[in-house]
Design an enzyme around this catalytic site. Structure first.
Site, mmCIF file in Angstrom:
data_model
loop_
_atom_site.group_PDB
_atom_site.id
_atom_site.type_symbol
_atom_site.label_atom_id
_atom_site.label_comp_id
_atom_site.label_asym_id
_atom_site.label_seq_id
_atom_site.Cartn_x
_atom_site.Cartn_y
_atom_site.Cartn_z
ATOM 1 N N TYR A 138 0.823 -1.215 0.000
ATOM 2 C CA TYR A 138 0.000 0.000 0.000
ATOM 3 C C TYR A 138 0.858 1.267 0.000
ATOM 4 O O TYR A 138 0.450 2.296 -0.521
ATOM 5 C CB TYR A 138 -0.901 0.035 1.247
ATOM 6 C CG TYR A 138 -2.249 -0.588 1.056
ATOM 7 C CD1 TYR A 138 -2.375 -1.904 0.624
ATOM 8 C CD2 TYR A 138 -3.406 0.129 1.338
ATOM 9 C CE1 TYR A 138 -3.620 -2.479 0.472
ATOM 10 C CE2 TYR A 138 -4.652 -0.443 1.187
ATOM 11 C CZ TYR A 138 -4.765 -1.741 0.757
ATOM 12 O OH TYR A 138 -5.997 -2.302 0.606
ATOM 13 N N LYS A 189 2.775 -15.460 2.404
ATOM 14 C CA LYS A 189 2.978 -16.134 1.120
ATOM 15 C C LYS A 189 4.469 -16.408 1.000
ATOM 16 O O LYS A 189 5.129 -16.003 0.043
ATOM 17 C CB LYS A 189 2.438 -15.239 -0.013
ATOM 18 C CG LYS A 189 2.435 -15.866 -1.400
ATOM 19 C CD LYS A 189 1.413 -16.971 -1.582
ATOM 20 C CE LYS A 189 1.588 -17.626 -2.946
ATOM 21 N NZ LYS A 189 0.746 -18.838 -3.116
ATOM 22 N N ASP A 221 -3.333 -18.129 0.033
ATOM 23 C CA ASP A 221 -4.307 -18.777 -0.861
ATOM 24 C C ASP A 221 -5.082 -19.850 -0.112
ATOM 25 O O ASP A 221 -6.311 -19.967 -0.224
ATOM 26 C CB ASP A 221 -3.627 -19.325 -2.128
ATOM 27 C CG ASP A 221 -2.380 -20.145 -1.854
ATOM 28 O OD1 ASP A 221 -1.905 -20.170 -0.697
ATOM 29 O OD2 ASP A 221 -1.869 -20.774 -2.803
ATOM 30 N N ASP A 245 -6.668 -6.855 3.812
ATOM 31 C CA ASP A 245 -7.765 -6.169 3.116
ATOM 32 C C ASP A 245 -8.684 -7.189 2.471
ATOM 33 O O ASP A 245 -9.904 -7.150 2.617
ATOM 34 C CB ASP A 245 -7.171 -5.229 2.051
ATOM 35 C CG ASP A 245 -8.243 -4.490 1.273
ATOM 36 O OD1 ASP A 245 -9.184 -3.974 1.919
ATOM 37 O OD2 ASP A 245 -8.151 -4.440 0.035
ATOM 38 N N ASP A 249 -12.644 -8.728 3.883
ATOM 39 C CA ASP A 249 -13.904 -8.671 3.128
ATOM 40 C C ASP A 249 -14.512 -10.064 3.017
ATOM 41 O O ASP A 249 -15.724 -10.249 3.139
ATOM 42 C CB ASP A 249 -13.675 -8.106 1.715
ATOM 43 C CG ASP A 249 -13.912 -6.603 1.637
ATOM 44 O OD1 ASP A 249 -13.677 -5.914 2.650
ATOM 45 O OD2 ASP A 249 -14.322 -6.112 0.566
HETATM 46 C C1 IPM Z 1 -10.531 -0.974 3.694
HETATM 47 C C2 IPM Z 1 -10.711 -0.304 2.365
HETATM 48 C C3 IPM Z 1 -9.525 0.621 2.122
HETATM 49 C C4 IPM Z 1 -8.295 -0.245 2.057
HETATM 50 C C5 IPM Z 1 -9.655 1.527 0.895
HETATM 51 C C6 IPM Z 1 -10.909 2.349 0.925
HETATM 52 C C7 IPM Z 1 -8.452 2.414 0.760
HETATM 53 O O1 IPM Z 1 -10.870 -1.256 1.366
HETATM 54 O O2 IPM Z 1 -10.450 -0.247 4.716
HETATM 55 O O3 IPM Z 1 -10.488 -2.194 3.736
HETATM 56 O O4 IPM Z 1 -7.977 -0.814 0.996
HETATM 57 O O5 IPM Z 1 -7.618 -0.353 3.080
HETATM 58 MG MG MG Z 2 -11.038 -3.235 2.087
#
Ligand code: IPM
Ligand code: MG
Length: 357
Positions: A138, A189, A221, A245, A249
């Site tokens: 990042y 990884k 993975d 990240d 999700d």
């Molecule tokens: C998160 C989001 C952020 C990230 C974006 C909005 C920059 O996806 O907080 O998970 O990638 O960290």
């Molecule tokens: Mg995110």
């Protein structure tokens, strides 16, 4: 307690408004809470020409905690990178050194049916993802899109971690595990990437300080697969910025709705930014139908981790459980045919449950 409130874009302002109702309840009981609002993200670009205006950064630096809504929207997609709403959040994380990102994924028993996985796979699920938040690909340099000697465009990002960056988040992982089932799974990884070989080495170096915690390692993975195959095997997961990240999700969806999950981003001195893990949901913004519970649960994490008022956090958690038990559902967590509550109705129900305690 001084709280910087950054509603941001999309559904951010709508759900933050509901979270502020919760603060009002505590204020009414005599808890001293001051709030001050600031612009961030797209709205800050529109009003001040910068996704993280200096005044907002100063407001956050002077606060005890930051309550953050969400940022982004399709109208900003064509802006140059430095002007993108996301840059505001990334710069804020970096400026305040918010390296420890806690993302709990818990299945509320009332919502086990809402998961896209079978209820028997996710019932009782309770995972904590500890994601490193200020390093990795990042922020690594060099980065960019440039023309190479052959006249071709080449995109570059750099995955980089120093051992001190890994070590400090490792401690968060072990300490989180210590408060829970004492199982820490570090995700990397290392079969391909040197950066994550170092990640694994440092995790193993820190482990002897926590003999009561069982440390295991998993390749990313495989971890992505195990999360949908048998998610309850995990207690605490610790991983880098990019893998965290993606896996967070994925983990959120196990719980039924991304609209339920809060997060905390903390620095070494306990200052924290608290935000739902979902984004700005531009498709439903302005319609009053978004689920405010992730934002309200972010207030709970704020009282627990930055403001050190765990009893208030517990009360919020109980109030949220109680509205779910009452069957109150926003559209994202309602089953077909079930009555759907608006954003404000859900917020009011949490307030009523708090007052009834
Ligand atoms: C998160 C989001 C952020 C990230 C974006 C909005 C920059 O996806 O907080 O998970 O990638 O960290
Ligand atoms: Mg995110």
């Amino acid at each position: 307690m001084k709280i910087a409130v950054l509603p941001g874009d999309g559904i951010g302002p709508e759900i933050v408004a509901e979270a502020l109702k919760v603060l009002d309840v505590f204020r009414g009981e005599g808890v001293k809470i001051e709030t001050e609002a600031g612009d961030i993200g797209g709205v800050a670009v529109d009003r001040q020409g910068d996704p993280l205006p200096a005044a907002t950064l100063a407001l956050c630096q002077g606060a005890d905690a930051i309550l953050f809504g969400s940022i982004g929207g399709p109208q900003y997609d064509t802006l140059q990178r430095e002007m993108r709403p996301e840059r505001g959040l990334l710069r804020l994380r970096k400026a305040l050194d918010l390296f420890a990102n806690l993302r709990p994924a818990q299945v509320f028993p009332e919502l086990a049916e809402a998961s896209s996985l079978k209820a028997e796979i996710v019932a009782g699920l309770d995972i904590m993802i500890v994601r490193e938040l200020t390093g990795d690909i990042y922020f690594g340099e060099p980065r960019g899109i440039a023309i190479n000697a052959a006249g071709e465009r080449v995109g570059t990002n750099t995955m980089v971690y120093s051992e001190s960056e890994i070590r400090r988040v490792a401690h968060w992982g072990f300490q989180a595990a210590r408060q829970r089932r004492r199982e820490l799974c570090s995700v990397d990884k290392m079969n391909v990437l040197e950066t994550t070989q170092l990640w694994r080495d440092v995790m193993m170096e820190v482990a002897p300080e926590y003999p009561d915690v069982k440390l295991t390692h998993m390749l990313v993975d495989n971890a992505a697969m195990q999360l949908v195959r048998n998610p309850r095997q995990f207690d605490v997961i610790v991983t880098g910025n990019l893998f965290g990240d993606i896996l967070s999700d994925e983990a959120s969806m196990l719980t039924g709705s991304i609209g339920m999950l809060p997060s905390a981003s903390l620095n070494a001195v306990g200052l924290g930014l608290f935000e739902p893990i979902h984004g700005s949901a531009p498709d439903i913004a302005g319609r009053g139908i978004a689920n405010p519970l992730a934002q309200i649960l972010s207030v709970s994490m704020m009282f627990r981790y930055s403001l050190k008022r765990p009893e208030l956090a517990d009360r919020i958690d109980r109030a949220v459980r109680s509205v779910l038990q009452q069957g109150i559902r926003t559209a994202d967590i309602a089953r077909p045919g079930e009555a759907v509550a608006s954003t404000a109705r859900m917020g009011d129900a949490v307030v009523a449950a708090l007052r009834a305690q």
